[in-house]
Scaffold this motif. Structure first.
Motif, mmCIF file in Angstrom:
data_model
loop_
_atom_site.group_PDB
_atom_site.id
_atom_site.type_symbol
_atom_site.label_atom_id
_atom_site.label_comp_id
_atom_site.label_asym_id
_atom_site.label_seq_id
_atom_site.Cartn_x
_atom_site.Cartn_y
_atom_site.Cartn_z
ATOM 1 N N GLU A 1 0.835 -1.206 0.000
ATOM 2 C CA GLU A 1 0.000 0.000 0.000
ATOM 3 C C GLU A 1 0.866 1.252 0.000
ATOM 4 O OE1 GLU A 1 -3.400 0.037 2.834
ATOM 5 O OE2 GLU A 1 -2.539 1.949 3.488
ATOM 6 N N GLY A 2 0.406 2.274 -0.703
ATOM 7 C CA GLY A 2 1.117 3.557 -0.687
ATOM 8 C C GLY A 2 0.607 4.461 -1.790
ATOM 9 N N GLU A 3 0.992 5.713 -1.730
ATOM 10 C CA GLU A 3 0.597 6.632 -2.792
ATOM 11 C C GLU A 3 1.327 6.253 -4.083
ATOM 12 O OE1 GLU A 3 -0.439 10.659 -0.248
ATOM 13 O OE2 GLU A 3 0.675 10.803 -2.130
ATOM 14 N N GLY A 4 0.556 6.007 -5.108
ATOM 15 C CA GLY A 4 1.138 5.695 -6.416
ATOM 16 C C GLY A 4 1.828 4.355 -6.504
ATOM 17 N N VAL A 5 1.549 3.454 -5.574
ATOM 18 C CA VAL A 5 2.303 2.185 -5.513
ATOM 19 C C VAL A 5 2.079 1.292 -6.740
ATOM 20 C CG1 VAL A 5 0.570 0.896 -4.180
ATOM 21 C CG2 VAL A 5 2.984 0.258 -3.989
ATOM 22 N N ILE A 6 0.938 1.427 -7.405
ATOM 23 C CA ILE A 6 0.690 0.548 -8.561
ATOM 24 C C ILE A 6 1.691 0.876 -9.678
ATOM 25 C CG2 ILE A 6 -0.962 -0.176 -10.323
ATOM 26 C CD1 ILE A 6 -3.226 0.566 -8.327
ATOM 27 N N LYS A 7 1.730 2.149 -10.045
ATOM 28 C CA LYS A 7 2.605 2.564 -11.147
ATOM 29 C C LYS A 7 4.081 2.533 -10.738
ATOM 30 C CE LYS A 7 2.509 5.983 -14.799
ATOM 31 N NZ LYS A 7 2.066 7.311 -15.193
ATOM 32 N N TYR A 8 4.372 3.063 -9.554
ATOM 33 C CA TYR A 8 5.783 3.124 -9.156
ATOM 34 C C TYR A 8 6.324 1.736 -8.810
ATOM 35 C CZ TYR A 8 10.120 5.358 -8.188
ATOM 36 O OH TYR A 8 11.436 5.724 -8.283
ATOM 37 N N GLY A 9 5.453 0.860 -8.321
ATOM 38 C CA GLY A 9 5.862 -0.520 -8.070
ATOM 39 C C GLY A 9 6.367 -1.168 -9.353
ATOM 40 N N ARG A 10 5.692 -0.887 -10.467
ATOM 41 C CA ARG A 10 6.121 -1.407 -11.771
ATOM 42 C C ARG A 10 7.483 -0.838 -12.169
ATOM 43 N NH1 ARG A 10 3.317 -5.219 -14.948
ATOM 44 N NH2 ARG A 10 3.717 -3.947 -16.786
ATOM 45 N N LYS A 11 7.719 0.412 -11.758
ATOM 46 C CA LYS A 11 9.031 1.023 -12.037
ATOM 47 C C LYS A 11 10.136 0.335 -11.242
ATOM 48 C CE LYS A 11 9.399 5.740 -13.390
ATOM 49 N NZ LYS A 11 9.080 7.142 -13.165
ATOM 50 N N LEU A 12 9.842 0.054 -9.974
ATOM 51 C CA LEU A 12 10.825 -0.664 -9.149
ATOM 52 C C LEU A 12 11.117 -2.040 -9.760
ATOM 53 C CD1 LEU A 12 9.626 -0.092 -5.448
ATOM 54 C CD2 LEU A 12 11.486 1.067 -6.642
ATOM 55 N N ILE A 13 10.075 -2.661 -10.306
ATOM 56 C CA ILE A 13 10.213 -4.003 -10.881
ATOM 57 C C ILE A 13 11.031 -3.971 -12.183
ATOM 58 C CG2 ILE A 13 8.886 -5.824 -12.041
ATOM 59 C CD1 ILE A 13 6.691 -5.365 -9.857
ATOM 60 N N GLY A 14 10.762 -3.001 -13.031
ATOM 61 C CA GLY A 14 11.485 -2.898 -14.297
ATOM 62 C C GLY A 14 10.753 -3.566 -15.450
ATOM 63 N N ALA A 15 11.278 -3.398 -16.655
ATOM 64 C CA ALA A 15 10.640 -3.914 -17.868
ATOM 65 C C ALA A 15 10.486 -5.434 -17.796
ATOM 66 C CB ALA A 15 11.464 -3.526 -19.085
ATOM 67 N N THR A 16 9.445 -5.926 -18.497
ATOM 68 C CA THR A 16 9.116 -7.358 -18.482
ATOM 69 C C THR A 16 10.320 -8.241 -18.844
ATOM 70 O OG1 THR A 16 6.852 -6.795 -19.117
ATOM 71 C CG2 THR A 16 7.544 -9.078 -19.472
ATOM 72 N N ASP A 17 11.046 -7.827 -19.880
ATOM 73 C CA ASP A 17 12.218 -8.598 -20.316
ATOM 74 C C ASP A 17 13.460 -8.065 -19.601
ATOM 75 O OD1 ASP A 17 14.380 -9.717 -21.579
ATOM 76 O OD2 ASP A 17 13.627 -9.374 -23.608
ATOM 77 N N PRO A 18 14.035 -8.867 -18.707
ATOM 78 C CA PRO A 18 15.170 -8.374 -17.906
ATOM 79 C C PRO A 18 16.376 -7.943 -18.735
ATOM 80 C CG PRO A 18 14.316 -10.404 -16.979
ATOM 81 C CD PRO A 18 13.637 -10.216 -18.316
ATOM 82 N N SER A 19 16.438 -8.388 -20.004
ATOM 83 C CA SER A 19 17.557 -7.924 -20.832
ATOM 84 C C SER A 19 17.350 -6.466 -21.238
ATOM 85 C CB SER A 19 17.732 -8.817 -22.065
ATOM 86 O OG SER A 19 16.693 -8.585 -22.999
ATOM 87 N N LYS A 20 16.133 -5.969 -21.014
ATOM 88 C CA LYS A 20 15.845 -4.564 -21.330
ATOM 89 C C LYS A 20 15.549 -3.734 -20.080
ATOM 90 C CE LYS A 20 14.063 -5.600 -25.937
ATOM 91 N NZ LYS A 20 13.464 -6.950 -25.980
ATOM 92 N N SER A 21 15.457 -4.381 -18.923
ATOM 93 C CA SER A 21 15.176 -3.639 -17.685
ATOM 94 C C SER A 21 16.394 -2.800 -17.315
ATOM 95 C CB SER A 21 14.892 -4.586 -16.517
ATOM 96 O OG SER A 21 14.048 -5.636 -16.896
ATOM 97 N N GLU A 22 16.140 -1.601 -16.820
ATOM 98 C CA GLU A 22 17.245 -0.728 -16.397
ATOM 99 C C GLU A 22 17.964 -1.328 -15.176
ATOM 100 O OE1 GLU A 22 18.307 2.124 -17.798
ATOM 101 O OE2 GLU A 22 16.802 1.806 -19.372
ATOM 102 N N PRO A 23 19.283 -1.119 -15.111
ATOM 103 C CA PRO A 23 19.984 -1.421 -13.855
ATOM 104 C C PRO A 23 19.346 -0.599 -12.729
ATOM 105 C CG PRO A 23 21.556 -0.842 -15.594
ATOM 106 C CD PRO A 23 20.185 -0.564 -16.142
ATOM 107 N N GLY A 24 19.308 -1.149 -11.569
ATOM 108 C CA GLY A 24 18.659 -0.441 -10.458
ATOM 109 C C GLY A 24 17.245 -0.940 -10.226
ATOM 110 N N THR A 25 16.662 -1.563 -11.255
ATOM 111 C CA THR A 25 15.340 -2.175 -11.064
ATOM 112 C C THR A 25 15.532 -3.624 -10.581
ATOM 113 O OG1 THR A 25 15.182 -3.024 -13.346
ATOM 114 C CG2 THR A 25 14.384 -0.772 -12.948
ATOM 115 N N ILE A 26 14.449 -4.187 -10.057
ATOM 116 C CA ILE A 26 14.540 -5.551 -9.520
ATOM 117 C C ILE A 26 14.910 -6.540 -10.626
ATOM 118 C CG2 ILE A 26 13.137 -7.414 -8.519
ATOM 119 C CD1 ILE A 26 11.650 -5.083 -6.946
#
Ligand code: ADP
Length: 169
Positions: free
Chosen positions: A96-121
């Motif tokens: 739970e948190g303000e904006g957790v749905i969208k920002y949670g996805r940012k913390l997670i990173g792109a679906t394909d880990p070969s394209k996810s930014e460093p720093g994301t899960i």
């Protein structure tokens, strides 16, 4: 004077100043659990300032996995994906948190880990799309549906976090 501080105790969606409070469904998939990444992943959400309101370890059935991923049933990887999700323990959570749905996805990173930014899960901890260790709801409707699929209402714990006034001001 207001008796209750802004945002305290109010359930998300109950109106008022707390209306930006949201809940999202986050799951560590069997690969993340088997690789011993639970504490690493949970700590990223905790340290950000989100509040854990439900958590359990479950081995979903294939049928349950198919329900969870019903939107993807036409995709060629659907069967393998559902086999995989039901192949071992999944750590199911609600944050739970303000904006957790969208920002949670940012913390997670792109679906394909070969394209996810460093720093994301996924960027930091995974390599291929079929083993991308974590799931997060992709919008408010999905979040609502996924929370209802994985948890009974009584499993969602409402409590006041003393840190909230330091996180939200
Ligand atoms: P996300 O999990 O980032 O919301 P999607 O909803 O598009 O992504 O896909 C759900 C899951 O299906 C992904 O997390 C991944 O595990 C799996 N997946 C997606 N695309 C592929 C693919 N091309 N091959 C194998 N598995 C895939």
């Amino acid at each position: 004077a207001r008796r209750h501080p802004r945002r305290s105790l109010h359930a998300p969606g109950s109106g008022g100043a707390c209306c930006r409070m949201e809940r999202t469904f986050i799951a560590i998939k069997p690969d993340g659990v088997q690789r011993g990444l639970i504490s690493e992943i949970v700590s990223r959400f905790e340290r950000k300032g989100y509040k854990l309101v439900a958590i359990k370890l479950v081995v979903p059935s294939k049928q349950f996995a198919e329900k969870h991923y019903h939107d993807l049933k036409e995709r060629p990887f659907f069967n393998g994906l559902c086999d995989f999700l039901s192949s071992g323990p999944v750590l199911a959570m609600v944050w739970e948190g303000e904006g957790v749905i969208k920002y949670g996805r940012k913390l997670i990173g792109a679906t394909d880990p070969s394209k996810s930014e460093p720093g994301t899960i996924r960027g930091d901890l995974a390599v291929v799309v079929g083993r991308n260790i974590i799931h997060g709801s992709d919008g408010p409707e999905t979040a609502k549906d996924e929370i209802a699929l994985w948890f009974q209402p009584k499993e969602l714990v409402s409590y006041t976090s003393n840190e909230e006034k330091w996180i939200y001001g």
